[in-house]
Design a protein around this motif. Structure first.
Motif, short mmCIF file in Angstrom:
data_model
loop_
_atom_site.label_atom_id
_atom_site.label_comp_id
_atom_site.label_asym_id
_atom_site.label_seq_id
_atom_site.Cartn_x
_atom_site.Cartn_y
_atom_site.Cartn_z
N ALA A 34 33.17 -11.96 63.34
CA ALA A 34 33.74 -12.81 62.31
C ALA A 34 34.58 -13.87 63.02
N SER A 35 34.54 -15.09 62.52
CA SER A 35 35.23 -16.19 63.19
C SER A 35 36.58 -16.54 62.57
N ASP A 36 36.88 -15.98 61.39
CA ASP A 36 38.18 -16.25 60.78
C ASP A 36 38.57 -15.05 59.91
N PRO A 37 39.83 -14.96 59.48
CA PRO A 37 40.28 -13.80 58.72
C PRO A 37 39.49 -13.56 57.43
N GLN A 38 39.18 -14.59 56.69
CA GLN A 38 38.44 -14.42 55.44
C GLN A 38 37.05 -13.83 55.70
N GLU A 39 36.40 -14.33 56.72
CA GLU A 39 35.08 -13.81 57.07
C GLU A 39 35.19 -12.35 57.54
N CYS A 40 36.25 -12.03 58.26
CA CYS A 40 36.47 -10.67 58.73
C CYS A 40 36.64 -9.71 57.54
N ILE A 41 37.42 -10.11 56.55
CA ILE A 41 37.63 -9.28 55.36
C ILE A 41 36.31 -9.08 54.63
N TYR A 42 35.57 -10.16 54.42
CA TYR A 42 34.29 -10.08 53.72
C TYR A 42 33.31 -9.15 54.45
N LYS A 43 33.18 -9.35 55.77
CA LYS A 43 32.23 -8.55 56.54
C LYS A 43 32.67 -7.09 56.64
N ALA A 44 33.98 -6.87 56.75
CA ALA A 44 34.47 -5.49 56.81
C ALA A 44 34.16 -4.74 55.52
N LEU A 45 34.36 -5.39 54.40
CA LEU A 45 34.08 -4.74 53.12
C LEU A 45 32.59 -4.57 52.89
N SER A 46 31.78 -5.50 53.41
CA SER A 46 30.33 -5.41 53.25
C SER A 46 29.71 -4.36 54.17
N ALA A 47 30.10 -4.40 55.44
CA ALA A 47 29.48 -3.53 56.45
C ALA A 47 30.13 -2.15 56.55
N LYS A 48 31.39 -2.06 56.16
CA LYS A 48 32.15 -0.80 56.28
C LYS A 48 32.01 -0.20 57.68
N PRO A 49 32.48 -0.93 58.69
CA PRO A 49 32.33 -0.44 60.07
C PRO A 49 33.23 0.76 60.34
N ASP A 50 32.93 1.48 61.40
CA ASP A 50 33.75 2.62 61.81
C ASP A 50 35.00 2.16 62.55
N THR A 51 34.88 1.04 63.26
CA THR A 51 35.98 0.51 64.07
C THR A 51 36.05 -1.00 63.90
N ILE A 52 37.28 -1.51 63.82
CA ILE A 52 37.48 -2.96 63.78
C ILE A 52 38.36 -3.32 64.96
N ILE A 53 37.87 -4.24 65.79
CA ILE A 53 38.61 -4.69 66.97
C ILE A 53 39.04 -6.13 66.71
N ILE A 54 40.35 -6.35 66.75
CA ILE A 54 40.90 -7.64 66.34
C ILE A 54 41.84 -8.17 67.40
N ASP A 55 41.82 -9.47 67.60
CA ASP A 55 42.78 -10.14 68.47
C ASP A 55 44.15 -10.11 67.78
N TYR A 56 45.16 -9.68 68.50
CA TYR A 56 46.50 -9.50 67.93
C TYR A 56 47.06 -10.81 67.35
N ILE A 57 46.99 -11.89 68.10
CA ILE A 57 47.55 -13.17 67.65
C ILE A 57 46.83 -13.66 66.40
N PHE A 58 45.52 -13.59 66.41
CA PHE A 58 44.73 -14.04 65.26
C PHE A 58 45.05 -13.21 64.03
#
Length: 85
Positions: A34-58
């Motif tokens: 995901a390239s931005d927070p909104q896309e990350c939220i959308y993809k997380a809810l759609s894909a329901k991954p086991d792990t989410i790895i995120i850049d702290y600053i972002f």
């Protein structure tokens, strides 16, 4: 701890560096980016991954982890925060 993570297959990355993506894919993990927070939220809810790895600053800019942790569908997801600093 890494042995426990081996049981999980889906990873959601926000701005995944090429090296990390390749490393995970060669180990059999599916990587969704995901390239931005909104896309990350959308993809997380759609894909329901086991792990989410995120850049702290972002993540900090958008309170992304807080937002995702309150989603019922993601209550059992592991979060890994990375930082360049």
């Amino acid at each position: 701890m890494f042995n426990q993570l081996d049981e999980y297959n889906s990873q959601l990355f926000e701005q995944c560096p090429v090296g990390q993506r390749c490393l995970l894919q060669t180990q059999g993990y599916s990587v969704i980016e995901a390239s931005d927070p909104q896309e990350c939220i959308y993809k997380a809810l759609s894909a329901k991954p086991d792990t989410i790895i995120i850049d702290y600053i972002f993540s900090k800019e958008a309170d992304l982890v807080k937002t995702l942790r309150f989603e019922k569908e993601l209550e059992n997801v592991f979060f890994i925060m990375l930082s360049e600093q």
